[in-house]
Design an enzyme around this catalytic site. Structure first.
Site, PDB file in Angstrom:
ATOM      1  N   ASP A  16      13.045  22.234   7.633  1.00  0.00           N
ATOM      2  CA  ASP A  16      13.811  23.507   7.886  1.00  0.00           C
ATOM      3  C   ASP A  16      13.793  23.636   9.254  1.00  0.00           C
ATOM      4  O   ASP A  16      12.914  23.996   9.727  1.00  0.00           O
ATOM      5  CB  ASP A  16      13.324  24.690   6.983  1.00  0.00           C
ATOM      6  CG  ASP A  16      13.166  24.119   5.418  1.00  0.00           C
ATOM      7  OD1 ASP A  16      14.059  24.301   4.784  1.00  0.00           O
ATOM      8  OD2 ASP A  16      12.042  23.635   5.053  1.00  0.00           O
ATOM      9  N   HIS A  70       9.716  26.096  -0.208  1.00  0.00           N
ATOM     10  CA  HIS A  70      10.036  26.036   1.216  1.00  0.00           C
ATOM     11  C   HIS A  70       9.468  27.522   1.727  1.00  0.00           C
ATOM     12  O   HIS A  70       9.464  28.473   0.847  1.00  0.00           O
ATOM     13  CB  HIS A  70      11.359  26.139   1.463  1.00  0.00           C
ATOM     14  CG  HIS A  70      11.946  24.765   1.115  1.00  0.00           C
ATOM     15  ND1 HIS A  70      12.655  23.679   2.314  1.00  0.00           N
ATOM     16  CD2 HIS A  70      12.545  24.031  -0.050  1.00  0.00           C
ATOM     17  CE1 HIS A  70      12.861  22.798   1.775  1.00  0.00           C
ATOM     18  NE2 HIS A  70      13.023  22.927   0.091  1.00  0.00           N
TER      19      HIS A  70
END
Length: 265
Positions: A226, A256
């Site tokens: 990310d 995440h």
């Protein structure tokens, strides 16, 4: 200006997590991926009550992107087609993976890059085609009336070996094959985009995604997939970029963690 990116793996499953996080992290902009809900069912009200404007592009059960902002975004564009035309885009906008808008004079592009499933699969070929189209999209964007932009989201690519807890055999592993990495480099080079996180942190051991299936988080066996990528002027103005691992340890979390960048106004 604080801008966060977070693959939440279902907005409805993680609604309270996001609200709790925003309660202690009053970012100006929050970019979400994998919202997994059609627009008419998106839970706008709690986030609007928290002081955010919701700009969304979703589909049922899969994909979906959204941008929450303290002030309304200007010139919101959904998908590749507004910049490239449907002839170039083809079927790529059927999956809801791209949304952008201008905030405080900066275009923020929020992406959910395809995972690719496995090397040599049809989904892998789709990923590479999608990245090639992204390259053209960003090239056009760099020539637009808003040349300063930030590109963030779940890229499903670890750019370097230091972004993986154990890079052994990574050349055959989805999200780290040489072809994917080169495709990402080509995308970034088209507008001289720079990795905000690596401006401040050089060492390994910092990840944004941990597999549910292997107790990845408790063992810190993660991947940094990310990212925030900035045009040169914004990169020079970046003051901090960090991964907030705390929400990954909450009950029933996304796999995440949020990634936040601070840019001097």
């Amino acid at each position: 200006m604080d801008i966060a990116s977070w693959n939440v793996n279902s907005i409805r499953s993680r609604q309270q997590h996001i609200l709790d996080w925003l309660g202690t992290n009053t970012v100006d902009v929050l970019c979400l991926q994998e919202t997994k809900v059609v627009d008419e069912d998106f839970p706008r009200q709690p986030f609007e009550a928290a002081g955010y404007h919701c700009h969304i592009s979703g589909q049922k059960s899969y994909n979906g992107v959204a941008i929450f902002s303290r002030e309304p975004l200007q010139d919101v564009k959904i998908g590749f087609a507004p910049l490239l035309g449907s002839e170039v885009t083809g079927d790529l906008d059927e999956q809801k993976r791209v949304i952008s808008g201008v905030y405080m004079g900066v275009r923020i592009v929020n992406l959910y890059v395809p995972n690719g499933s496995a090397p040599d699969s049809e989904k892998y070929s789709y990923k590479l085609r999608w990245l090639k189209t992204l390259k053209t999209y960003l090239h056009n964007l760099s020539k637009s009336d808003t040349p300063e932009f930030l590109v963030c989201g779940d890229f499903n690519i670890a750019p370097e070996d230091r972004d993986i807890h154990d890079p052994k055999g990574r050349e055959n592993h989805i999200m780290a094959t040489p072809v994917e990495r080169q495709a990402l480099k080509d995308v970034l080079a088209i507008a001289d985009l720079q990795d905000a996180f690596r401006k401040f942190t050089e060492e390994t051991g910092h990840y944004s995604w941990w597999d549910y299936r292997t107790r990845g988080f408790s063992r810190n066996r993660g991947w940094r997939i990310d990212h925030h990528y900035l045009t040169p002027k914004l990169y020079a103005q970046a003051q901090r970029c960090w991964i907030d691992q705390e929400p990954r340890g909450w009950e029933k979390p996304s796999d995440h963690a949020p990634v936040v960048v601070t840019i001097k106004d």
